[in-house]
Scaffold this active site. Structure first.
Site: not given
Ligand code: C5P
Length: 238
Positions: A35, A62, A64, A67, A121, A211
């Site tokens: 991603k 991604d 997002k 606009d 999230t 992460r």
């Molecule tokens: O590092 P981590 O596992 O928290 O990363 C989650 C990834 O998912 C990030 O790239 C974040 O931008 C993306 N994301 C998210 N929540 C959403 C949509 C995308 O955490 N609703």
């Protein structure tokens, strides 16, 4: 039939192409999907997408998008040609924006599948209240998914906490679930989290993990452990 590897996307939230490719090379063939989000895309543009595709990986872009309808439709057309498999738009952009995005995607060849981001999230009930939304995260997710579905978008990004309700309401939708935290990993800024096994059990199609893999001392080993947990969870549920 999707393999387990096809159901995990690793979030390359890194500052530049050098760091990203270093990690991709360390991961080798442990994964299939990456991603690319705002941090990396704004630093590298399409170059990182091309490099990932040249190496045989599938790309989830991604961005997002959020606009006015005309601008989002143009953005969808602009990124359609670069060969990403998924592209995100914010469902909160509303019905007209979502319809414009869907129409733009259907008007160009090889456009990515659109996914509607529902409630981030990283947001909980308090965060929603702070921006004037008095529903629970689950009600808001369902409301936004209904809006996106009515606009012709049949893939949603939500947390594992809403996955079962979404799966019940939209049996054929692509449910993409970030906020994945294997046991023992740091929660950081995420609020609505679940383990890989719990997210799959709730009905997730794809998991997004950043992460817990990218910051791990051995990212390939962390990926293999997550895939193993996913494999056991799907074996249990079949
Ligand atoms: O590092 P981590 O596992 O928290 O990363 C989650 C990834 O998912 C990030 O790239 C974040 O931008 C993306 N994301 C998210 N929540 C959403 C949509 C995308 O955490 N609703």
């Amino acid at each position: 039939m999707l393999t387990i590897k096809d159901r995990l996307a690793i979030a390359l939230d890194l500052p530049n192409e050098h760091e990203a490719i270093k990690l991709v090379d360390r991961l080798g063939d442990t994964c299939q999907w990456f991603k690319v989000g705002m941090e990396l895309y704004y630093a590298t543009g399409n170059s990182i997408i091309q490099q990932l595709r040249d190496r045989g990986f599938s790309v989830f872009l991604d961005l997002k998008l959020h606009d006015i309808p005309n601008t989002v439709a143009g953005a969808v057309r602009s990124v359609a040609a670069i060969g990403a498999e998924f592209l995100t738009v914010h469902a909160a952009g509303g019905p007209a924006m979502l319809e414009a995005a869907a129409e733009a995607a259907s008007s160009v060849p090889n456009a990515p599948q659109l996914l509607a981001v529902t409630v981030l999230t990283s947001m909980d009930q308090l965060e929603l209240a702070a921006i004037g939304i008095d529903h629970s995260p689950e009600n808001q997710v369902l409301r936004l998914a209904n809006t996106a579905s009515a606009a012709g978008i049949n893939g949603f990004v939500a947390s594992a906490e809403e996955a079962a309700s979404l799966r019940h309401r939209f049996p054929a939708a692509a449910l993409v679930i970030p906020g994945i935290r294997p046991a023992g990993s740091a929660i950081a800024d995420q609020k609505r989290i679940a383990s890989p096994a719990a997210a799959l059990a709730a009905g997730a199609s794809f998991l997004v993990v950043g992460r817990p893999i990218t910051q791990a001392p051995d990212p390939a080993a962390a990926t293999r452990a997550i895939l193993e947990e996913m494999r056991s969870a799907t074996a249990l549920s079949t």
